[in-house]
Write a protein that holds these residues in place. Structure first.
Motif, PDB file in Angstrom:
ATOM      1  N   ALA A  59       0.832  -1.206   0.000  1.00 59.00           N
ATOM      2  CA  ALA A  59       0.000   0.000   0.000  1.00 59.00           C
ATOM      3  C   ALA A  59       0.869   1.261   0.000  1.00 59.00           C
ATOM      4  O   ALA A  59       0.528   2.257  -0.654  1.00 59.00           O
ATOM      5  N   THR A  60       1.980   1.206   0.706  1.00 64.40           N
ATOM      6  CA  THR A  60       2.889   2.362   0.739  1.00 64.40           C
ATOM      7  C   THR A  60       3.452   2.648  -0.646  1.00 64.40           C
ATOM      8  O   THR A  60       3.465   3.802  -1.114  1.00 64.40           O
ATOM      9  N   TRP A  61       3.917   1.597  -1.332  1.00 63.65           N
ATOM     10  CA  TRP A  61       4.470   1.792  -2.676  1.00 63.65           C
ATOM     11  C   TRP A  61       3.390   2.199  -3.674  1.00 63.65           C
ATOM     12  O   TRP A  61       3.656   2.958  -4.624  1.00 63.65           O
ATOM     13  N   LEU A  62       2.177   1.741  -3.447  1.00 62.47           N
ATOM     14  CA  LEU A  62       1.091   2.132  -4.344  1.00 62.47           C
ATOM     15  C   LEU A  62       0.784   3.623  -4.210  1.00 62.47           C
ATOM     16  O   LEU A  62       0.554   4.312  -5.212  1.00 62.47           O
ATOM     17  N   ARG A  63       0.796   4.129  -2.995  1.00 61.36           N
ATOM     18  CA  ARG A  63       0.570   5.570  -2.797  1.00 61.36           C
ATOM     19  C   ARG A  63       1.684   6.387  -3.450  1.00 61.36           C
ATOM     20  O   ARG A  63       1.430   7.437  -4.073  1.00 61.36           O
ATOM     21  N   ARG A  64       2.911   5.927  -3.311  1.00 60.31           N
ATOM     22  CA  ARG A  64       4.029   6.642  -3.934  1.00 60.31           C
ATOM     23  C   ARG A  64       3.909   6.621  -5.456  1.00 60.31           C
ATOM     24  O   ARG A  64       4.153   7.636  -6.125  1.00 60.31           O
ATOM     25  N   LEU A  68       3.418   9.650  -8.298  1.00 57.86           N
ATOM     26  CA  LEU A  68       4.380   9.877  -9.379  1.00 57.86           C
ATOM     27  C   LEU A  68       3.824   9.549 -10.769  1.00 57.86           C
ATOM     28  O   LEU A  68       4.121  10.252 -11.742  1.00 57.86           O
ATOM     29  N   ASP A  69       3.050   8.470 -10.848  1.00 58.51           N
ATOM     30  CA  ASP A  69       2.620   7.977 -12.156  1.00 58.51           C
ATOM     31  C   ASP A  69       1.166   8.295 -12.489  1.00 58.51           C
ATOM     32  O   ASP A  69       0.797   8.359 -13.668  1.00 58.51           O
ATOM     33  N   GLY A  70       0.336   8.405 -11.481  1.00 57.11           N
ATOM     34  CA  GLY A  70      -1.077   8.646 -11.736  1.00 57.11           C
ATOM     35  C   GLY A  70      -1.862   7.345 -11.834  1.00 57.11           C
ATOM     36  O   GLY A  70      -1.318   6.275 -12.116  1.00 57.11           O
ATOM     37  N   ARG A  71      -3.171   7.441 -11.618  1.00 55.48           N
ATOM     38  CA  ARG A  71      -4.038   6.253 -11.605  1.00 55.48           C
ATOM     39  C   ARG A  71      -4.083   5.569 -12.971  1.00 55.48           C
ATOM     40  O   ARG A  71      -4.110   4.344 -13.068  1.00 55.48           O
ATOM     41  N   ALA A  72      -4.067   6.354 -14.047  1.00 56.77           N
ATOM     42  CA  ALA A  72      -4.171   5.767 -15.384  1.00 56.77           C
ATOM     43  C   ALA A  72      -2.972   4.862 -15.683  1.00 56.77           C
ATOM     44  O   ALA A  72      -3.120   3.771 -16.243  1.00 56.77           O
ATOM     45  N   GLN A  73      -1.764   5.305 -15.327  1.00 60.31           N
ATOM     46  CA  GLN A  73      -0.566   4.497 -15.564  1.00 60.31           C
ATOM     47  C   GLN A  73      -0.600   3.213 -14.734  1.00 60.31           C
ATOM     48  O   GLN A  73      -0.223   2.133 -15.210  1.00 60.31           O
ATOM     49  N   ILE A  74      -1.055   3.317 -13.502  1.00 57.66           N
ATOM     50  CA  ILE A  74      -1.147   2.130 -12.642  1.00 57.66           C
ATOM     51  C   ILE A  74      -2.143   1.126 -13.234  1.00 57.66           C
ATOM     52  O   ILE A  74      -1.870  -0.072 -13.303  1.00 57.66           O
ATOM     53  N   SER A 114       7.277   4.729 -13.256  1.00 60.54           N
ATOM     54  CA  SER A 114       8.442   5.053 -12.439  1.00 60.54           C
ATOM     55  C   SER A 114       8.965   3.820 -11.718  1.00 60.54           C
ATOM     56  O   SER A 114       8.352   2.743 -11.741  1.00 60.54           O
ATOM     57  N   SER A 115      10.093   4.001 -11.035  1.00 64.81           N
ATOM     58  CA  SER A 115      10.623   2.907 -10.225  1.00 64.81           C
ATOM     59  C   SER A 115       9.687   2.594  -9.060  1.00 64.81           C
ATOM     60  O   SER A 115       9.620   1.464  -8.590  1.00 64.81           O
ATOM     61  N   VAL A 121       4.506  -3.042  -7.934  1.00 62.74           N
ATOM     62  CA  VAL A 121       4.127  -4.301  -8.572  1.00 62.74           C
ATOM     63  C   VAL A 121       4.749  -5.483  -7.836  1.00 62.74           C
ATOM     64  O   VAL A 121       4.078  -6.484  -7.527  1.00 62.74           O
ATOM     65  N   ALA A 122       6.042  -5.386  -7.511  1.00 68.50           N
ATOM     66  CA  ALA A 122       6.730  -6.467  -6.813  1.00 68.50           C
ATOM     67  C   ALA A 122       6.159  -6.668  -5.407  1.00 68.50           C
ATOM     68  O   ALA A 122       5.966  -7.798  -4.949  1.00 68.50           O
ATOM     69  N   ALA A 123       5.871  -5.541  -4.725  1.00 71.06           N
ATOM     70  CA  ALA A 123       5.336  -5.639  -3.365  1.00 71.06           C
ATOM     71  C   ALA A 123       3.952  -6.267  -3.357  1.00 71.06           C
ATOM     72  O   ALA A 123       3.614  -7.055  -2.462  1.00 71.06           O
ATOM     73  N   HIS A 124       3.138  -5.945  -4.359  1.00 70.22           N
ATOM     74  CA  HIS A 124       1.796  -6.529  -4.430  1.00 70.22           C
ATOM     75  C   HIS A 124       1.857  -8.020  -4.763  1.00 70.22           C
ATOM     76  O   HIS A 124       0.997  -8.797  -4.305  1.00 70.22           O
ATOM     77  N   ALA A 125       2.868  -8.412  -5.551  1.00 68.28           N
ATOM     78  CA  ALA A 125       3.022  -9.842  -5.848  1.00 68.28           C
ATOM     79  C   ALA A 125       3.352 -10.613  -4.564  1.00 68.28           C
ATOM     80  O   ALA A 125       2.802 -11.688  -4.302  1.00 68.28           O
TER      81      ALA A 125
END
Length: 208
Positions: A59-64, A68-74, A114-115, A121-125
């Motif tokens: 969740a922390t990385w998703l907020r970051r 940086l990237d926006g909802r559309a990129q995610i 972004s990084s 992505v890795a954290a959610h996996a």
């Protein structure tokens, strides 16, 4: 013979033996399931803690990434097909429950962003893998707990209702049989006494 006779007594004694044997088996099953449930609850507790920790990181990385990237990129990075997993099952004392998750397959995410998004992505996996393990452990606890409760209920019914009922009926039959045997003994003794009196009376009459 009636149910209060010898045949009825034998039938009740057999049923009582079966009931007591059944109670012993249920007690053994109860103890085994209780031990297994304790083990599974420890596994589930550890899985829950791990899942919550990894979910918090994700969740922390998703907020970051969202900043940086926006909802559309995610959204565009998310896999188009769902993850797949196989669950291995085991059992104890007749109850089946999941043991572990095998072959978790997570489709690769679309490259880009972004990084922070890559870390997300890795954290959610990792969080997904922990969530699957937690779900397996939780379901195992639920199934074993339900079977343990049912076993305890059946044991209580056998020990507190079935066995006492059979014991009471058997005691009643034994009392009735004891009364009959006493009555028969008294009758025979009375008959023997009456026959002796008749013999003595006949002897006196012959000697006079």
């Amino acid at each position: 013979m009636t149910d209060t006779g010898r045949a009825g007594r034998v039938r009740l004694e057999r049923r009582l033996t079966v009931a007591r044997h059944g109670a012993d088996l249920l007690d053994r099953k109860q103890r085994i399931l209780a031990d297994e449930l304790e083990r599974l609850e420890i596994v589930a507790s550890h899985a829950d803690a791990q899942w919550r920790d990894l979910a918090a990181v994700a969740a922390t990385w998703l907020r970051r990434s969202a900043a940086l990237d926006g909802r559309a990129q995610i959204t565009s990075t998310a896999p188009l097909v769902p993850a797949r997993v196989e669950v291995a099952w085991g059992g104890a004392m007749g109850v089946a429950f999941p043991l572990e998750a095998r072959g978790l397959s997570i489709p690769p995410a679309t490259a880009g962003g972004s990084s922070a998004l890559s870390f997300a992505v890795a954290a959610h996996a990792e969080a997904l893998e922990a969530a699957v393990e937690h779900a397996v452990a939780t379901r195992a606890v639920q199934l074993v707990s339900a079977e343990l409760a049912a076993t305890r209920s059946r044991l209580h019914a056998v020990e507190k209702r079935w066995i006492p009922r059979l014991e009471d009926r058997l005691k009643a039959i034994r009392r009735a049989q004891d009364a009959l045997e006493l009555e028969e003994s008294l009758r025979l003794r009375w008959a023997a006494g009456a026959a002796g009196a008749d013999a003595r009376s006949l002897a006196r009459s012959e000697g006079s």
